[in-house]
Design a protein around this motif. Structure first.
Motif, PDB file in Angstrom:
ATOM      1  N   THR A 234       4.522  16.798 -25.773  1.00 55.20           N
ATOM      2  CA  THR A 234       4.825  18.225 -25.658  1.00 55.20           C
ATOM      3  C   THR A 234       5.802  18.573 -24.537  1.00 55.20           C
ATOM      4  N   HIS A 235       6.257  17.581 -23.765  1.00 53.93           N
ATOM      5  CA  HIS A 235       7.219  17.895 -22.700  1.00 53.93           C
ATOM      6  C   HIS A 235       7.994  16.648 -22.308  1.00 53.93           C
ATOM      7  N   HIS A 236       9.315  16.762 -22.348  1.00 53.59           N
ATOM      8  CA  HIS A 236      10.188  15.648 -21.976  1.00 53.59           C
ATOM      9  C   HIS A 236      11.530  16.219 -21.534  1.00 53.59           C
ATOM     10  N   HIS A 237      12.273  15.420 -20.793  1.00 57.57           N
ATOM     11  CA  HIS A 237      13.689  15.673 -20.524  1.00 57.57           C
ATOM     12  C   HIS A 237      14.397  14.370 -20.892  1.00 57.57           C
ATOM     13  N   LEU A 238      14.771  14.248 -22.135  1.00 61.15           N
ATOM     14  CA  LEU A 238      15.262  12.964 -22.646  1.00 61.15           C
ATOM     15  C   LEU A 238      16.510  12.475 -21.923  1.00 61.15           C
TER      16      LEU A 238
ATOM     17  N   GLY B  79      -1.966  19.875 -24.474  1.00 57.34           N
ATOM     18  CA  GLY B  79      -1.376  18.665 -25.027  1.00 57.34           C
ATOM     19  C   GLY B  79      -0.852  17.805 -23.896  1.00 57.34           C
ATOM     20  N   LEU B  80      -0.278  16.661 -24.243  1.00 58.01           N
ATOM     21  CA  LEU B  80       0.261  15.747 -23.241  1.00 58.01           C
ATOM     22  C   LEU B  80       1.784  15.714 -23.285  1.00 58.01           C
ATOM     23  N   GLY B  81       2.387  15.461 -22.109  1.00 58.41           N
ATOM     24  CA  GLY B  81       3.822  15.266 -22.020  1.00 58.41           C
ATOM     25  C   GLY B  81       4.126  14.107 -21.103  1.00 58.41           C
ATOM     26  N   VAL B  82       5.132  13.322 -21.449  1.00 54.22           N
ATOM     27  CA  VAL B  82       5.518  12.223 -20.559  1.00 54.22           C
ATOM     28  C   VAL B  82       6.416  12.719 -19.435  1.00 54.22           C
ATOM     29  N   ASP B  83       6.982  13.924 -19.579  1.00 55.06           N
ATOM     30  CA  ASP B  83       7.973  14.485 -18.658  1.00 55.06           C
ATOM     31  C   ASP B  83       9.208  13.591 -18.655  1.00 55.06           C
ATOM     32  N   GLY B  84      10.193  13.941 -17.858  1.00 57.68           N
ATOM     33  CA  GLY B  84      11.435  13.185 -17.847  1.00 57.68           C
ATOM     34  C   GLY B  84      11.284  11.819 -17.218  1.00 57.68           C
ATOM     35  N   SER B  85      12.149  10.908 -17.637  1.00 55.84           N
ATOM     36  CA  SER B  85      12.065   9.535 -17.142  1.00 55.84           C
ATOM     37  C   SER B  85      12.627   9.369 -15.743  1.00 55.84           C
TER      38      SER B  85
ATOM     39  N   SER C 149      11.231  11.306 -13.401  1.00 55.93           N
ATOM     40  CA  SER C 149      10.039  11.635 -12.613  1.00 55.93           C
ATOM     41  C   SER C 149       8.811  10.846 -13.057  1.00 55.93           C
ATOM     42  N   ASN C 150       8.917  10.183 -14.189  1.00 50.88           N
ATOM     43  CA  ASN C 150       7.832   9.335 -14.669  1.00 50.88           C
ATOM     44  C   ASN C 150       8.266   7.875 -14.616  1.00 50.88           C
ATOM     45  N   ASP C 151       9.526   7.648 -14.960  1.00 53.90           N
ATOM     46  CA  ASP C 151      10.152   6.325 -15.016  1.00 53.90           C
ATOM     47  C   ASP C 151       9.703   5.518 -16.225  1.00 53.90           C
ATOM     48  N   MET C 152       8.775   6.051 -16.994  1.00 52.18           N
ATOM     49  CA  MET C 152       8.351   5.451 -18.250  1.00 52.18           C
ATOM     50  C   MET C 152       8.221   6.576 -19.274  1.00 52.18           C
ATOM     51  N   ALA C 153       8.092   6.210 -20.540  1.00 55.62           N
ATOM     52  CA  ALA C 153       7.861   7.220 -21.576  1.00 55.62           C
ATOM     53  C   ALA C 153       6.904   6.637 -22.600  1.00 55.62           C
ATOM     54  N   SER C 154       5.709   6.316 -22.150  1.00 55.52           N
ATOM     55  CA  SER C 154       4.674   5.789 -23.031  1.00 55.52           C
ATOM     56  C   SER C 154       3.584   6.837 -23.179  1.00 55.52           C
ATOM     57  N   LEU C 155       3.478   7.412 -24.359  1.00 57.56           N
ATOM     58  CA  LEU C 155       2.490   8.461 -24.541  1.00 57.56           C
ATOM     59  C   LEU C 155       1.067   7.912 -24.533  1.00 57.56           C
ATOM     60  N   SER C 156       0.889   6.671 -24.970  1.00 60.03           N
ATOM     61  CA  SER C 156      -0.444   6.068 -24.906  1.00 60.03           C
ATOM     62  C   SER C 156      -0.859   5.850 -23.448  1.00 60.03           C
ATOM     63  N   ALA C 157       0.084   5.429 -22.597  1.00 53.44           N
ATOM     64  CA  ALA C 157      -0.224   5.278 -21.173  1.00 53.44           C
ATOM     65  C   ALA C 157      -0.508   6.634 -20.536  1.00 53.44           C
TER      66      ALA C 157
END
Length: 445
Positions: free
Chosen positions: A62-66, A313-319, A321-329
């Motif tokens: 539900t949230h990303h900055h691709l 819902g869940l968001g991975v946020d931008g990579s 600030s997360n450095d990963m984009a795994s929704l399961s993690a």
């Protein structure tokens, strides 16, 4: 109409209204829909073995900055708080072109797909050097994921007391005109839509009060959803109180930014009154636990939100600030943080997975997704639980406690996007090579 039968799955987690968990079950796909879920189903079409696997609805982001996939682990931003992190990265993002936007979105969506994601939102709020929202929409089409891009914006630059450099802000009239353009060109409100467009000024500290209000009016006129960042950290709360004389939730309510057509990212610092407001108005929240940890923002009160009835819902946020984009993690992290804050029984693995599937679909206004039941979209993740990650597990369906983080098979609208752990829609090695070249160009300035 073509059929695919997922046959004899070890466990099927339906996430339907009854939250049924089926064993030794089948899922029949017909066209882009789920035709049946149960035992002993038959087909004259293709079969996919579910033996030794757990089948779930596709995960929903539900949230990303691709675009940030090209700026991971940037020195000077690795250990910064939110505002300092932004000030380090804005000058780099200002050098992006449409090519960087397209390739970063492709890779980010491929990474999400490998983690079991079938539907992703994206928040693109800067448009340097001719970049446009459709750069990301075309990328999503190439990967094959269901997409909910949002036309973001920033209008208050450094010279007017804002955070972003003046080169990255836009005229507010031009922003509204482009919002109309992208909605008219790309938004598909129909059930089963592969692309819906939302409107998303970046945050209360990067746009004016007038743009927030005008965007809400425009979104209601066009029948699209609203999205922004809200109450992310203590700096955010202090800014709202100093500039607006109220907390972020009050500010949002005053400007028309509450309701079941609105979802806010983060909401780490919502207080009891704001949680009640969001519950009463059915305002959604995109919880981004890994990014919140990475930036030291805090632990969002998800348990309190869920108990009050706030859609989460869940968001991975931008990579960046997360450095990963795994929704399961991300789902596992959400579960663990609620246990840290509230005790080991605060959130089960099943509830966290529900938030990652049905919960996210509901936040994005997609009740046609996030469930495995007849008539819903055929967005399906199949997880192999015969490997090392699940070995010794007494409950294979408790994927977030002991299970794979990379999906075996993934279907979106009945189309197989991941087969045997590999992307089927684009040449991933070639995409990675192109991505590395663009990242190198940015690093060299």
């Amino acid at each position: 109409m073509a059929e695919i039968l997922i046959q004899n799955a070890g466990t099927v987690l339906t996430m339907d209204d009854a939250r049924r968990v089926l064993h030794g079950a089948d899922v029949l796909i017909r066209g882009g829909e789920i035709a049946a879920v149960g035992q002993g189903l038959q087909t004259s079409g293709e079969t996919v073995s579910g033996r030794g696997c757990v089948v779930t609805p596709g995960l929903v982001n539900t949230h990303h900055h691709l675009y940030q996939n090209l700026t991971r682990a940037v020195p000077g931003a690795q250990d910064a708080l939110l505002f300092g992190w932004l000030q380090r990265l804005y000058p780099v993002w200002a050098r992006f072109t449409p090519d960087e936007m397209f390739v970063s979105a492709q890779l980010g969506l491929a990474e999400l797909a490998l983690s079991g994601c079938t539907l992703s939102a994206d928040h693109l709020y800067l448009y340097p050097n001719g970049a446009r929202l459709e750069d990301t929409i075309h990328a999503a089409r190439s990967i094959g994921l269901r997409f909910h891009p949002t036309r973001g914006a920033m209008s208050i630059g450094e010279s007017d007391g804002g955070l972003p450099p003046d080169s990255l802000v836009e005229d507010e009239r031009a922003i509204l005109d482009d919002m109309i353009r992208v909605v008219d060109a790309f938004h598909d409100p129909s059930e089963g839509s592969m692309c819906r467009v939302g409107l998303a000024p970046c945050s209360p500290f990067s746009v004016s009060r007038e743009l927030m209000r005008d965007t809400a009016l425009l979104a209601r006129d066009k029948g699209v959803m609203l999205h922004t960042h809200l109450a992310e950290n203590d700096e955010d709360i202090a800014y709202s109180q100093a500039q607006f004389g109220c907390r972020p939730g009050q500010y949002a309510e005053e400007l028309g930014w509450t309701g079941d057509d609105v979802w806010h990212a983060h909401c780490v610092k919502l207080d009891v009154q704001e949680i009640d407001l969001f519950a009463r108005t059915r305002t959604g929240v995109a919880h981004c636990p890994c990014s919140n940890c990475r930036l030291g923002s805090g632990i969002a009160p998800v348990r309190a939100m869920r108990d009050a009835g706030v859609p989460v819902g869940l968001g991975v946020d931008g990579s960046a600030s997360n450095d990963m984009a795994s929704l399961s993690a991300e789902a596992r992290q959400a579960m663990l943080l609620q246990r840290v804050a509230n005790g080991a029984d605060a959130m089960s693995a099943y509830e966290a997975l529900e938030i990652a599937t049905r919960g996210g679909a509901d936040v994005l206004g997609r009740p046609d997704c996030g469930r495995l039941e007849p008539g819903k979209r055929a967005d399906i993740a199949i997880w192999d639980t015969t490997g090392v990650a699940s070995s010794g597990s007494w409950d294979a369906a408790a994927l977030l406690l002991a299970g794979p983080t990379r999906v075996k098979h993934l279907f979106v609208e009945g189309r197989q996007v991941i087969r045997g752990g590999e992307l089927t829609t684009v040449d991933l090695p070639r995409l990675l090579e192109r991505h590395r070249g663009l990242a190198q160009r940015l690093m060299e300035g």
